[in-house]
Design an enzyme around this catalytic site. Sequence first.
Site, PDB file in Angstrom:
ATOM      1  N   HIS A  56       0.832  -1.192   0.000  1.00  0.00           N
ATOM      2  CA  HIS A  56       0.000   0.000   0.000  1.00  0.00           C
ATOM      3  C   HIS A  56       0.874   1.253   0.000  1.00  0.00           C
ATOM      4  O   HIS A  56       2.094   1.172   0.145  1.00  0.00           O
ATOM      5  CB  HIS A  56      -0.921   0.021   1.217  1.00  0.00           C
ATOM      6  CG  HIS A  56      -2.096  -0.891   1.104  1.00  0.00           C
ATOM      7  ND1 HIS A  56      -2.040  -2.220   1.452  1.00  0.00           N
ATOM      8  CD2 HIS A  56      -3.361  -0.671   0.671  1.00  0.00           C
ATOM      9  CE1 HIS A  56      -3.225  -2.777   1.251  1.00  0.00           C
ATOM     10  NE2 HIS A  56      -4.040  -1.865   0.775  1.00  0.00           N
ATOM     11  N   LYS A  62      -0.426   4.849   4.556  1.00  0.00           N
ATOM     12  CA  LYS A  62      -1.333   3.925   5.225  1.00  0.00           C
ATOM     13  C   LYS A  62      -0.791   3.579   6.596  1.00  0.00           C
ATOM     14  O   LYS A  62       0.359   3.158   6.748  1.00  0.00           O
ATOM     15  CB  LYS A  62      -1.525   2.651   4.390  1.00  0.00           C
ATOM     16  CG  LYS A  62      -2.579   1.706   4.967  1.00  0.00           C
ATOM     17  CD  LYS A  62      -2.919   0.592   3.997  1.00  0.00           C
ATOM     18  CE  LYS A  62      -3.944  -0.369   4.577  1.00  0.00           C
ATOM     19  NZ  LYS A  62      -5.223   0.296   4.916  1.00  0.00           N
TER      20      LYS A  62
END
Length: 220
Positions: A124, A128
């Site tokens: 990600h 995040k």
Amino acid sequence: MLNVYINGLSGKMGQTILHLCDTDHDLNVVTTKNLEKIDVVIDFSRPESTLNLLKEFEDHKVPFIIGTTGFTSAQSSIIEKTAYNFPILLAFNVSRGIFTLKNSIKKFLKENKEELKCSIEEIHHISKIDSPSGTAIELENYIKTSDLEERIVSININSKRVGDVYGIHKVCFSNDSNVIEFKHEALSRNVFAEGAIEIAKEIPKKDPGLYQVEDFFDDK
């Protein structure tokens, strides 16, 4: 016309959902917390904000779609208890792609006759916060419950945070004889927003309870 309140509107996911709602003639985004005018809440915020909003709506029985991640076990228990009053979807990934990925894995595990190790790799964007991702944890639990013959001997999660990646999840099963891989890659935030909006149109028809994505996509 369905009146939608987006919790976390200023965030990237909130803005993506807003943009798609604005192009859908069946939806109207409500920007103030006028409880009498809200038909459904879509929440992509932070755990504390989600729980505070659930408490505010506790007596109004407005359906919730919660895509927020990073809840503690205690916070998840609060959401589960609240779902006795009105329908709540709690899902770490509301995209149809992950739903399809899980179905493919389930079919594979049903037919598998070998002992295998499993690795889940998730990638990600660097902003995040939670690691591993909620989706990776959900996949791990899904594999455990779908492995009815208990042939998966281990599951390992590897998390990476790179650039502005929207989300890559790769599930690999292996032994000394072969490697089988399943992969989903989100190319934009639209896949999550589209899933949330699709569910938003259906969840007002549901009875109170805690729901999963499968409860909305399974028959389609």
